[in-house]
Design an enzyme around this catalytic site. Structure first.
Site, PDB file in Angstrom:
ATOM      1  N   GLY A 163       0.819  -1.209   0.000  1.00 55.55           N
ATOM      2  CA  GLY A 163       0.000   0.000   0.000  1.00 55.55           C
ATOM      3  C   GLY A 163       0.850   1.256   0.000  1.00 55.55           C
ATOM      4  N   GLU A 210     -16.389  17.569   6.585  1.00 53.02           N
ATOM      5  CA  GLU A 210     -15.527  18.193   5.564  1.00 53.02           C
ATOM      6  C   GLU A 210     -16.197  18.159   4.191  1.00 53.02           C
ATOM      7  OE1 GLU A 210     -11.427  16.732   5.775  1.00 53.02           O
ATOM      8  OE2 GLU A 210     -11.023  18.504   6.994  1.00 53.02           O
TER       9      GLU A 210
END
Lengths: 405, 405
Positions: free
Chosen positions: A10, A170
């Site tokens: 990752g 957000e």
């Protein structure tokens, strides 16, 4: 003697931070470093809400992994990890298998729908850059279609955001700025648009200072955003969501756009790996290793650490992931040298939640702040993440410099 | 004596040209000029293929009608015309009725699907700015969704354009440039995308010089566009279109995007008005009046005029519509003064078909041209249309100045 192989899974904040710190500390002849990632790019998962709202282009939230790694020290493989076998020390991918001496699992989060029926199928999520991009296109397509169609389906203009946590708020902040632009662009009367945040918990932004939360809710409401708090979503359908308003009271809200931003979990591969975990997160040892697996490190959203001051887990943030990557690299280098590993302690520099491009709330350097000041700090934090991974070059290329908007 | 009322229906090239020429010629006290239009903006219908492909923003193809009319001389009413009664001299709209002494019908074209089943429902058309905008969003949504979905539905990446006439070819030209951008933006391998033009007639761009047509087809094929010529679409379904390839030979092509760009007709209100017409177009007298209706002028796409040199109707172009508007205003002024009207003769300055932002074919000043030169001329033609209606100010604001791309 064969050189040890370090495999990093990752290229999110934790993984890339591990790799760039390893390549700084290790010479080319000390270890083979292999980085495996599904895409050839890294994306700023903390910016996905902007790509999803359409306030930032999806291209701006990602950069080539090769632009930050040293090809002489790190071998990058674009592949999707399909299995982790910690007994045999083998990682399988869709294009081949890799053995390791040290493994770093930094596979990031997945969305968690808590088994609520229909959410998997009918709600959109900001899980990655492709998903965020589709949310943007989905919303614009609804506006364009409403504007064109003879019989107006107003539910095309209703957007439901599930979750009033960090991500939800957000995203709402960006929507608050984006909706007026969309109305103008697609000839939609503003009063037709409805943006509703639905949250099961009795509060917005748990863990944040109540005064700051009040400010945030007030600001978002001023932009026309509605809140339904303490009211769980119990089902999603192609037409909208069913919300539980009381003991036996339900309300169905028609909405063509439902974005699920409540709850994340670790990567499902961890559950299949044999490593002990809770919702795919591993309660790591103090040096970031998986308990009982001295050659496996877990960093980022899959690592679970308890903040003993408040007796709750640290939130899965980019800030902590990058610090963990740094410490993970440090500890691998120590193991290679036969030295003891160090204890990881998060250095919390604060937390800032944006409310659109021009507003934010948060705490930094021990001070509460709101408005333009907080927004400025937020952009500095974003730029700092770029700087830590890719130096000045990447920061200048991908940073946020509309600092005083 | 009451001042005569001139009512102009539609603010396309023909209608606006009529109004701006009337306001130049008439003082404020001579006549009441009323302009009725559905939207508060005019749009460049010759640029819609660019908005539909996404190579130009929908905002750039339109401008406020009020920015080009003189409010002291012209009353602008934003309304949708719902009926024309030439006996009673009344126009009805969704917000009221208006009587006239002189009527100018400049309502533009509508798409013609020739009764082919499913096209009305499943094909998109570039009929207006909202429809073009939706085509753009539709295509981007398909690309975004393909990129995200686990089981890839490749028919999301197949685009069928029905029609190899002017509109179809100009749209294909834009797509040829846009598809590579879309592939990059949405992480789609270029070889997965298929753009296919299906045309019933045995040729591309009828009426154009064969050498120029060859050039156009070659250029579009080089951009990966396929052609199926002489093969009518016989049905459209939600999954794609069925094409007739031979006597008893059919091929079904799976495609999530079908854009119908073959065939236009006049406005259906003309069919209901009692004025003699053919597919909603009126074979006008030489001074642009409807036969038998001395107070009704028809300009633009609803006016049918035969080019006696080739014994075929003039094509419905912006160039001719604007010239008709000019002459229509001239003839109304003549009637008001009791003078005879003049005969309209199109002054054909040439015809240029764009093949994207950087290429075109056409004839101008009697010369055949291709490539950058033709593309330059095309942009000059577009700018000239702005200049004729709105002068230097509008040209500078909305013109195309990437002239040498």
């Amino acid at each position: 003697m064969k050189r040890p192989t370090i495999v990093v899974l990752g290229a999110g904040y934790g993984g890339l931070s591990t790799v760039v710190n390893l390549q700084k500390s290790l010479g080319t002849d000390v270890a083979d470093i292999v980085l495996i990632n599904k895409n050839e790019y890294h994306y700023e998962s903390t910016w996905l809400h902007e790509a999803a709202a359409g306030t930032m282009s999806p291209e701006s939230v990602r950069y080539d992994i090769k632009s930050v790694i040293n090809g002489e020290k790190v071998k990058f493989i674009q592949a999707e990890v399909t299995g982790i076998d910690v007994k045999e020390k083998v990682v399988t991918t869709d294009v081949g298998t890799h053995t390791y001496d040290y493994l770093v699992i930094s596979l990031g989060f997945e969305g968690e729908t808590f088994g609520i029926p229909g959410l998997d199928k009918y709600a959109l999520s900001m899980a990655n850059v492709k998903a965020a991009r589709q949310i943007r296109e989905h919303i614009e397509y609804q506006f364009a279609t409403w504007s064109l169609e003879e019989e107006k389906d107003d539910s095309r203009l209703t957007l439901i955001v599930g979750g009033a946590g960090f991500t939800g708020i957000e995203f709402l902040g960006e929507l608050g700025n984006r909706v007026p632009e969309l109305c103008k662009e697609y000839d939609v009367p503003a009063e037709k648009v409805r943006v509703l945040c639905v949250e099961a918990a009795p509060m917005v932004l748990p863990g944040f200072d109540p005064e700051l939360v009040d400010y945030a809710v007030r600001q978002l409401k001023a932009k026309g955003i509605e809140f339904s708090i303490g009211t769980p979503v119990v089902e999603a359908t192609p037409e909208g969501v069913n919300i539980k308003k009381g003991e036996d009271e339900f309300e169905f809200i028609k909405a063509r756009t439902v974005v699920w931003a409540a709850g994340v979990r670790g990567n499902r591969l961890i559950e299949e790996s044999g490593i002990e975990n809770m919702r795919a997160r591993v309660k790591v040892d103090k040096d970031l290793r998986a308990p009982g697996h001295s050659d496996v490190f877990i960093v980022g959203d899959c690592a679970l650490m308890i903040n003993e001051e408040v007796n709750r887990p640290y939130p899965p943030t980019a800030q902590i992931a990058m610090q963990q990557g740094d410490m993970c690299a440090n500890n691998i280098v120590a193991l290679l040298k036969g030295e003891p590993t160090s204890v990881f302690t998060p250095d919390l520099k604060g937390s800032i939640c944006s409310l659109g491009d021009d507003d934010a709330i948060g705490v930094a350097f021990g001070k509460k702040m709101t408005g333009k000041k907080a927004s400025f700090m937020k952009k500095m934090v974003d730029n700092r993440a770029l700087f830590l991974i890719g130096g000045v070059g990447l920061t200048l290329k991908k940073g946020k410099f509309n600092l005083l908007k």
